[in-house]
Design a protein around this motif. Structure first.
Motif, PDB file in Angstrom:
ATOM      1  N   THR A  48       0.845  -1.187   0.000  1.00 54.83           N
ATOM      2  CA  THR A  48       0.000   0.000   0.000  1.00 54.83           C
ATOM      3  C   THR A  48       0.881   1.238   0.000  1.00 54.83           C
ATOM      4  OG1 THR A  48      -1.684  -1.190   1.249  1.00 54.83           O
ATOM      5  CG2 THR A  48      -1.825   1.229   1.253  1.00 54.83           C
ATOM      6  N   LEU A  49       0.705   2.100  -1.008  1.00 56.55           N
ATOM      7  CA  LEU A  49       1.463   3.354  -1.060  1.00 56.55           C
ATOM      8  C   LEU A  49       1.166   4.181   0.178  1.00 56.55           C
ATOM      9  CD1 LEU A  49       1.187   4.582  -4.756  1.00 56.55           C
ATOM     10  CD2 LEU A  49       3.255   3.943  -3.544  1.00 56.55           C
ATOM     11  N   GLY A  50       2.194   4.746   0.774  1.00 53.10           N
ATOM     12  CA  GLY A  50       2.023   5.605   1.931  1.00 53.10           C
ATOM     13  C   GLY A  50       1.934   4.871   3.250  1.00 53.10           C
ATOM     14  N   SER A  51       2.060   3.543   3.218  1.00 53.49           N
ATOM     15  CA  SER A  51       1.947   2.757   4.454  1.00 53.49           C
ATOM     16  C   SER A  51       3.191   2.881   5.325  1.00 53.49           C
ATOM     17  CB  SER A  51       1.700   1.281   4.130  1.00 53.49           C
ATOM     18  OG  SER A  51       2.847   0.724   3.494  1.00 53.49           O
ATOM     19  N   ARG A  96       5.156   5.568  -7.726  1.00 56.49           N
ATOM     20  CA  ARG A  96       4.184   6.666  -7.831  1.00 56.49           C
ATOM     21  C   ARG A  96       4.140   7.280  -9.229  1.00 56.49           C
ATOM     22  NH1 ARG A  96       1.929   8.423  -3.130  1.00 56.49           N
ATOM     23  NH2 ARG A  96       2.975   7.786  -1.216  1.00 56.49           N
ATOM     24  N   SER A  97       5.273   7.289  -9.924  1.00 62.13           N
ATOM     25  CA  SER A  97       5.302   7.919 -11.251  1.00 62.13           C
ATOM     26  C   SER A  97       5.256   6.900 -12.393  1.00 62.13           C
ATOM     27  CB  SER A  97       6.548   8.797 -11.379  1.00 62.13           C
ATOM     28  OG  SER A  97       7.717   8.009 -11.252  1.00 62.13           O
ATOM     29  N   MET A  98       4.969   5.633 -12.076  1.00 62.63           N
ATOM     30  CA  MET A  98       4.904   4.601 -13.109  1.00 62.63           C
ATOM     31  C   MET A  98       3.471   4.400 -13.588  1.00 62.63           C
ATOM     32  SD  MET A  98       7.577   1.697 -11.683  1.00 62.63           S
ATOM     33  CE  MET A  98       7.374   0.637 -13.116  1.00 62.63           C
ATOM     34  N   THR A 152       7.987  -0.713 -16.898  1.00 61.22           N
ATOM     35  CA  THR A 152       9.110  -1.280 -16.151  1.00 61.22           C
ATOM     36  C   THR A 152      10.141  -0.180 -15.946  1.00 61.22           C
ATOM     37  OG1 THR A 152      10.233  -1.995 -18.172  1.00 61.22           O
ATOM     38  CG2 THR A 152       8.796  -3.603 -17.098  1.00 61.22           C
ATOM     39  N   ARG A 153      10.896  -0.301 -14.877  1.00 60.38           N
ATOM     40  CA  ARG A 153      11.882   0.724 -14.563  1.00 60.38           C
ATOM     41  C   ARG A 153      12.998   0.118 -13.715  1.00 60.38           C
ATOM     42  NH1 ARG A 153       9.320   5.985 -12.203  1.00 60.38           N
ATOM     43  NH2 ARG A 153       8.769   6.166 -14.380  1.00 60.38           N
ATOM     44  N   ARG A 154      14.231   0.484 -14.026  1.00 60.80           N
ATOM     45  CA  ARG A 154      15.376   0.137 -13.163  1.00 60.80           C
ATOM     46  C   ARG A 154      15.597   1.327 -12.243  1.00 60.80           C
ATOM     47  NH1 ARG A 154      20.652  -2.996 -14.833  1.00 60.80           N
ATOM     48  NH2 ARG A 154      19.135  -4.612 -14.372  1.00 60.80           N
TER      49      ARG A 154
END
Length: 111
Positions: free
Chosen positions: A28-31, A43-45, A50-52
């Motif tokens: 959960t974001l912000g947990s 948050r920005s995906m 996909t991101r490294r």
């Protein structure tokens, strides 16, 4: 982990359910339970992206209760012994000890 002694400590693709499908890491974001570097990246995906992500120690593990944590005891032990090594921290190596590299794929978002 990115360092002279880096190693792959975990992959959710290695965790399979009873049908053999990989079990994604869910949080959960912000947990506050997940290291901040992963929170910031996700948050920005966009779903399917996909991101490294290279995470400096200041955005990595601040304590041993933060996730993601490898399920295998020895991998957990090795991860935290490396990051929180008192001798190396005392020698001023804290700025590199906990540098992490995560390859993240955003599977889905639940509201």
């Amino acid at each position: 982990m990115a360092a002279k002694q880096g190693w792959r400590f975990d992959s959710t693709y290695d965790h399979k359910d009873s049908t053999g499908e990989p079990i994604p890491f869910v949080f959960t974001l912000g947990s506050g339970k997940v290291i901040s570097g992963i929170e910031s990246a996700v948050r920005s995906m966009q779903v399917g992206g996909t991101r490294r992500v290279i995470i400096p120690p200041s955005q990595g593990y601040q304590n041993t209760s933060q996730e993601p944590i490898p399920p295998n005891f020895f991998d957990r032990q090795r991860l935290f012994t490396t990051i929180f090594n008192p001798t190396r921290l005392g020698n001023g190596e804290g700025s590199t000890l906990g540098t992490l590299i995560f390859d993240i794929e955003l599977i889905s978002i639940r509201h």
